[in-house]
Each structure stands twice: as C-alpha cells, then as structure tokens.
Design a protein around this motif. Structure first.
Motif, PDB file in Angstrom:
ATOM      1  N   PRO A   3      25.097  40.896  44.802  1.00  0.00           N
ATOM      2  CA  PRO A   3      26.124  39.931  44.397  1.00  0.00           C
ATOM      3  C   PRO A   3      27.519  40.376  44.841  1.00  0.00           C
ATOM      4  O   PRO A   3      27.776  41.565  45.013  1.00  0.00           O
ATOM      5  N   LYS A   4      28.392  39.412  45.023  1.00  0.00           N
ATOM      6  CA  LYS A   4      29.786  39.678  45.344  1.00  0.00           C
ATOM      7  C   LYS A   4      30.457  40.146  44.047  1.00  0.00           C
ATOM      8  O   LYS A   4      30.165  39.616  42.972  1.00  0.00           O
ATOM      9  N   VAL A   5      31.312  41.171  44.129  1.00  0.00           N
ATOM     10  CA  VAL A   5      31.996  41.674  42.936  1.00  0.00           C
ATOM     11  C   VAL A   5      33.481  41.354  43.062  1.00  0.00           C
ATOM     12  O   VAL A   5      34.097  41.616  44.080  1.00  0.00           O
ATOM     13  N   GLU A   6      34.018  40.741  42.008  1.00  0.00           N
ATOM     14  CA  GLU A   6      35.422  40.345  41.995  1.00  0.00           C
ATOM     15  C   GLU A   6      36.135  40.986  40.817  1.00  0.00           C
ATOM     16  O   GLU A   6      35.507  41.296  39.802  1.00  0.00           O
ATOM     17  N   LEU A   7      37.436  41.148  40.956  1.00  0.00           N
ATOM     18  CA  LEU A   7      38.256  41.710  39.888  1.00  0.00           C
ATOM     19  C   LEU A   7      39.377  40.725  39.579  1.00  0.00           C
ATOM     20  O   LEU A   7      40.057  40.259  40.485  1.00  0.00           O
ATOM     21  N   ILE A   8      39.527  40.404  38.302  1.00  0.00           N
ATOM     22  CA  ILE A   8      40.584  39.480  37.870  1.00  0.00           C
ATOM     23  C   ILE A   8      41.314  40.108  36.692  1.00  0.00           C
ATOM     24  O   ILE A   8      40.673  40.673  35.802  1.00  0.00           O
ATOM     25  N   LYS A   9      42.631  40.020  36.674  1.00  0.00           N
ATOM     26  CA  LYS A   9      43.379  40.415  35.485  1.00  0.00           C
ATOM     27  C   LYS A   9      43.664  39.125  34.745  1.00  0.00           C
ATOM     28  O   LYS A   9      44.246  38.207  35.295  1.00  0.00           O
ATOM     29  N   GLY A  10      43.179  39.035  33.509  1.00  0.00           N
ATOM     30  CA  GLY A  10      43.393  37.798  32.770  1.00  0.00           C
ATOM     31  C   GLY A  10      42.605  37.720  31.483  1.00  0.00           C
ATOM     32  O   GLY A  10      42.151  38.735  30.951  1.00  0.00           O
ATOM     33  N   ASP A  11      42.425  36.496  31.036  1.00  0.00           N
ATOM     34  CA  ASP A  11      41.782  36.184  29.763  1.00  0.00           C
ATOM     35  C   ASP A  11      40.373  35.658  30.049  1.00  0.00           C
ATOM     36  O   ASP A  11      40.219  34.606  30.668  1.00  0.00           O
ATOM     37  N   ILE A  12      39.367  36.369  29.588  1.00  0.00           N
ATOM     38  CA  ILE A  12      37.972  36.004  29.872  1.00  0.00           C
ATOM     39  C   ILE A  12      37.610  34.620  29.322  1.00  0.00           C
ATOM     40  O   ILE A  12      36.733  33.962  29.854  1.00  0.00           O
TER      41      ILE A  12
END
Length: 171
Positions: A3-12
């Motif tokens: 799977p592609k792995v992504e990183l987000i800073k935020g509110d789940i």
C-alpha cells in the motif's frame, strides 16, 4: 501488494478514508484525546455499537481491534484498538502496540477497506515514547502484506509526531 503510505498533519475525524482507527480505551465507551474526538464527531451511533460489542464480548483487550460504523464521520468504519499504557516494560509494550497496528490492518482487510487512517496510538495520555511508537507503527505498516488496502495514512495531530514520522518515512 504494497500500500501507498501517506503522512498528514491534522484531525483524524476530518479524514476521508474507508476506515479510521480510534485509539480507544478498553471500555470502548469514549474517553479523552482522539477517542473523545471521534465519539463527539461521529455521534451516538458509534457509542451504541461499542456498547453492543461490550455486551457481547466484554472489554476490548490491549492490542486487539473491533469495528463499528463511523456515524457522522467521513469514513465508513471506525476500527477501535486499545493501545498499551507505557510502564517502562519496552518489550511487552512494544509487542502490544505492534498488535494494535497488525490487528487493525487485518480487520480492515477483512472488511475490504482500500484506505485506512491511523492516529499516533498510545502517545498521548498513555505516555508511550513517540519515537518508539512511530518506529513500531511504520514497521508494522511496511511489513503488512495486503490484497485490498491501497493506502495507509498516518494522521499526526501534533508537530512533534509529524517530524518523527516524516523522518522515518523518508529513510
């Protein structure tokens, strides 16, 4: 398939994914941190289903995962997993945390989920060291073999976790 792995800073609670993971407590009845935020944003349907699960199986054990609807959230499912409370027993705590990721991913796959979002499990009030928690999370995700999951998103609420994940994912 990897799977592609992504990183987000935020509110789940605002993430559009088939499933989001909740860092729940063993009672499954909501709490502080990400758990409280998911229950508040998702509405009473999540709590209702958590109660049904509890009535059927009792509390959710540390490292295990269960699934409910996502209520009013922009996801289909909420996968509730109970992270370990850090007690300086690095080996045991690490195994339990690894179980959270592995069991959540296996459950997601059994549901045919294509995208799943994880918070930083156990790094808040459960005081799991953030560096170690991130290493375990990234390791479990990278080692997971899947036929259905196309994208795994790490959602960091704070800058410190975001920096740690960014470094690990770029290695």
């Amino acid at each position: 398939m990897k799977p592609k792995v992504e990183l987000i800073k935020g509110d789940i609670t605002k993430i559009h994914a088939d499933a989001i993971v909740n860092a729940a407590n063993s009672s499954l009845l909501g709490g502080g941190g990400v758990d409280g935020a998911i229950h508040r944003a998702g509405g009473p349907k999540i709590l209702e289903e958590c109660r049904q699960i509890r009535n059927k199986q009792g509390k959710c054990k540390t490292g295990e995962a269960v699934v409910t609807t996502a209520g009013n959230l922009p996801a289909k499912y909420v996968i509730h997993t109970v992270g370990p409370i850090w007690n300086n027993d690095e080996k045991k705590c690490s195994e339990l945390l690894a179980g959270c990721y592995k069991n959540s991913l296996e459950l997601a796959e059994s549901l045919g989920v294509k995208t799943i979002a994880f918070p930083n499990i156990s790094t808040g009030v459960y005081r799991f060291p953030k560096d170690l928690a991130a290493e375990i999370a990234v390791q479990e995700v990278k080692n997971f073999q899947t036929e259905t999951i196309e994208k795994i998103i790490f959602v960091c609420f704070d800058e410190e976790n975001e920096k740690i994940y960014k470094k690990l994912l770029n290695e």
